[in-house]
Design a protein around this motif. Structure first.
Motif, PDB file in Angstrom:
ATOM      1  N   TYR A  87       0.825  -1.203  -0.183  1.00  0.00           N
ATOM      2  CA  TYR A  87      -0.031  -0.069  -0.045  1.00  0.00           C
ATOM      3  C   TYR A  87       0.609   1.305   0.151  1.00  0.00           C
ATOM      4  N   GLY A  88       0.243   2.347  -0.561  1.00  0.00           N
ATOM      5  CA  GLY A  88       0.829   3.573  -0.559  1.00  0.00           C
ATOM      6  C   GLY A  88      -0.322   4.639  -0.351  1.00  0.00           C
ATOM      7  N   THR A  89      -0.404   5.589   0.681  1.00  0.00           N
ATOM      8  CA  THR A  89      -1.408   6.575   0.743  1.00  0.00           C
ATOM      9  C   THR A  89      -0.889   8.063   0.348  1.00  0.00           C
ATOM     10  N   VAL A  90      -1.715   8.687  -0.039  1.00  0.00           N
ATOM     11  CA  VAL A  90      -1.250  10.299  -0.386  1.00  0.00           C
ATOM     12  C   VAL A  90      -2.508  10.830   0.391  1.00  0.00           C
ATOM     13  N   GLU A  91      -2.281  12.124   1.099  1.00  0.00           N
ATOM     14  CA  GLU A  91      -3.150  12.709   1.857  1.00  0.00           C
ATOM     15  C   GLU A  91      -3.053  14.373   1.381  1.00  0.00           C
ATOM     16  N   ILE A  92      -4.515  14.729   1.308  1.00  0.00           N
ATOM     17  CA  ILE A  92      -4.628  16.090   0.724  1.00  0.00           C
ATOM     18  C   ILE A  92      -5.555  16.924   1.393  1.00  0.00           C
ATOM     19  N   VAL A 356     -11.767   7.612  -5.830  1.00  0.00           N
ATOM     20  CA  VAL A 356     -10.320   7.393  -5.082  1.00  0.00           C
ATOM     21  C   VAL A 356     -10.038   8.266  -3.934  1.00  0.00           C
ATOM     22  N   LEU A 357     -10.447   9.504  -3.868  1.00  0.00           N
ATOM     23  CA  LEU A 357     -10.227  10.336  -2.847  1.00  0.00           C
ATOM     24  C   LEU A 357     -11.466  10.143  -1.851  1.00  0.00           C
ATOM     25  N   ARG A 358     -11.126   9.938  -0.727  1.00  0.00           N
ATOM     26  CA  ARG A 358     -12.016   9.820   0.329  1.00  0.00           C
ATOM     27  C   ARG A 358     -11.894  10.691   1.549  1.00  0.00           C
ATOM     28  N   GLN A 359     -12.742  10.995   2.227  1.00  0.00           N
ATOM     29  CA  GLN A 359     -12.441  11.952   3.412  1.00  0.00           C
ATOM     30  C   GLN A 359     -12.247  11.035   4.583  1.00  0.00           C
ATOM     31  N   PRO A 364     -10.964  17.326   8.129  1.00  0.00           N
ATOM     32  CA  PRO A 364     -10.968  17.878   6.975  1.00  0.00           C
ATOM     33  C   PRO A 364      -9.727  17.402   6.184  1.00  0.00           C
ATOM     34  N   VAL A 365      -9.817  16.324   5.758  1.00  0.00           N
ATOM     35  CA  VAL A 365      -8.559  15.635   4.861  1.00  0.00           C
ATOM     36  C   VAL A 365      -9.238  14.626   3.839  1.00  0.00           C
ATOM     37  N   TYR A 366      -8.403  14.490   2.766  1.00  0.00           N
ATOM     38  CA  TYR A 366      -9.051  13.546   1.647  1.00  0.00           C
ATOM     39  C   TYR A 366      -7.520  12.481   1.685  1.00  0.00           C
ATOM     40  N   THR A 367      -7.783  11.358   1.391  1.00  0.00           N
ATOM     41  CA  THR A 367      -6.676  10.271   1.170  1.00  0.00           C
ATOM     42  C   THR A 367      -7.018   9.354  -0.121  1.00  0.00           C
ATOM     43  N   ALA A 368      -6.078   9.213  -0.532  1.00  0.00           N
ATOM     44  CA  ALA A 368      -6.138   8.083  -1.754  1.00  0.00           C
ATOM     45  C   ALA A 368      -5.127   7.005  -1.746  1.00  0.00           C
ATOM     46  N   THR A 369      -5.459   5.874  -1.574  1.00  0.00           N
ATOM     47  CA  THR A 369      -4.472   4.722  -1.446  1.00  0.00           C
ATOM     48  C   THR A 369      -4.148   3.724  -2.589  1.00  0.00           C
ATOM     49  N   LEU A 370      -2.885   3.817  -3.000  1.00  0.00           N
ATOM     50  CA  LEU A 370      -2.328   2.934  -4.038  1.00  0.00           C
ATOM     51  C   LEU A 370      -2.084   1.610  -3.593  1.00  0.00           C
TER      52      LEU A 370
END
Length: 393
Positions: A87-92, A356-359, A364-370
């Protein structure tokens, strides 16, 4: 065009995924770049591969009118291993999205920055696992110092920002010592400093280990699993009961020499019928090798490898150094015997709505996981070789 979550979601799926997959498949290191990626041997959640050893017994010489050799089948052993979940996760943050909603250029820069960070972290983690044994152990503690500083046997697998767990000598989690962030990596002193409340000798003892958070026993089966005699089974096959499976190894090498190298290279060719096609070393071993070849007035050639890598060459075999290769070690490999068996290539985890992007709940943050479900497997461990305990330069 105004920037919103829908635009960002589409960009991650349609533009960034292909670029990220390409880099993680081919640009992590030269070893991975030369390994075939395939789903051929994936059965459900497992990788199953029939490994052939020895020869078909139906051969022989005879008289003109004598009996033909009786048919004999190949010798097979089934290798079995589970697919590992990578897994790899980004956060926006919502704030970052809203700050750039009227500036598409700023939002592209934001996504580029996040994806670069994801690629860097995922490449580090995947590259490290290729040289591990599947345990997820990053290092063993030798000294517990003050202020959450720990001296270890090695720190190559650590990097600032990594989230780690402490485990005792039986592998059990140490209460109150999980999900700690690595704040400092001192590569000179072989020490790290971690976040959180103070951990002392009452909590952490010598010979306790540190693992990537949540990864203990869940990583892909790397090179150390093949070469480490303390690991008794490989792909479900017991090494002691099947001595043919063991690789060609020479320990206590000391100063590197062409004789030591050629001994293992010859042994690999004798066992597997073809020469090694890649040599991987630590940086110190590569320096020692260069010094030895230069002292012998050997011309050191370079070659280009898949993935855009460059390598030194020894008798036509590329030589690369990798930061995760164990110190004092030289691996001699047939990369054609390795496959990265995968259920699919890198994909984004999606929700029921296909997003793909989920809160993150309550934030108040959205993440997407590869994600990628994969396992590294070597079909002929006996056709690989290594030199250990080499004096580094």
């Amino acid at each position: 065009m105004a920037v919103n979550l829908t635009n960002a979601d589409n960009a991650l799926k349609s533009y960034y995924l292909e670029a990220v997959s390409e880099q993680l498949d081919n640009s992590v290191n030269p070893f991975l770049a030369q390994i075939k990626k395939t789903s051929e041997n994936v059965w459900g959640k497992e990788v199953k591969k029939l490994a052939i050893h020895g020869l078909n017994g139906g051969i022989g010489a005879g008289t003109e009118d004598g009996s033909l050799p009786a048919a004999r089948g190949n010798h097979y052993v089934q290798f079995t291993s589970s697919l590992k979940n990578l897994y790899g996760t980004v956060e926006i943050s919502d704030k970052a999205i809203r700050a750039s909603e009227n500036n598409s250029g700023a939002f592209v820069s934001l996504l580029n920055s996040e994806m670069d960070g994801l690629i860097k972290a995922s490449s580090f983690n995947l590259g490290r696992m290729l040289f591990g044994n599947g345990s997820g152990i990053l290092g063993t503690i030798s000294t517990v110092a003050a202020n959450n500083v720990f001296v270890l046997d090695e720190v190559n697998g650590f990097i600032e920002g990594m989230i780690i767990d402490f485990r005792d000598d039986t592998g059990e989690l140490v209460e109150g010592a999980t999900e700690r962030e690595v704040l400092v990596v001192d590569r000179i002193a072989n020490a790290i400093k971690v976040s959180g409340s103070a951990l002392t000798e009452d909590d952490i003892e010598e010979d306790y280990v540190i693992t990537v958070h949540g990864s203990y026993g869940n990583e892909i089966t790397g090179l150390d699993a093949i070469f480490n005699n303390n690991i008794t089974d490989i792909y479900g096959v017991n090494k002691a009961a099947n001595p043919w499976i063991k690789p060609r190894v020479k320990s206590n090498v000391g100063n590197i020499s062409e004789t030591a190298m050629q001994t293992i290279l010859d042994s690999i060719e004798e066992a597997g019928g073809e020469p090694a096609n890649l040599i991987v070393t630590s940086f110190g071993v590569r320096r020692a090798l260069i010094n030895m070849l230069s002292a012998n007035k050997r011309v050191i050639d370079t070659v280009d490898l898949a993935g855009g890598f460059k390598a030194l060459s020894y008798n036509g075999i590329p030589i690369v150094a990798d930061r995760f290769c164990q110190k004092h070690t030289m691996y001699m490999l047939n990369t054609k015997d390795f496959t990265l068996n995968q259920l699919c290539d890198w994909q984004w985890l999606t929700g029921d709505d296909g997003k793909v992007l989920r809160q993150v709940p309550g934030k108040p943050v959205y993440t997407a996981t590869l994600v990628k479900y994969a396992e590294l497997m070597c079909s002929r461990p006996y056709a690989q070789g290594a030199l250990f305990d080499i004096t580094e330069a």
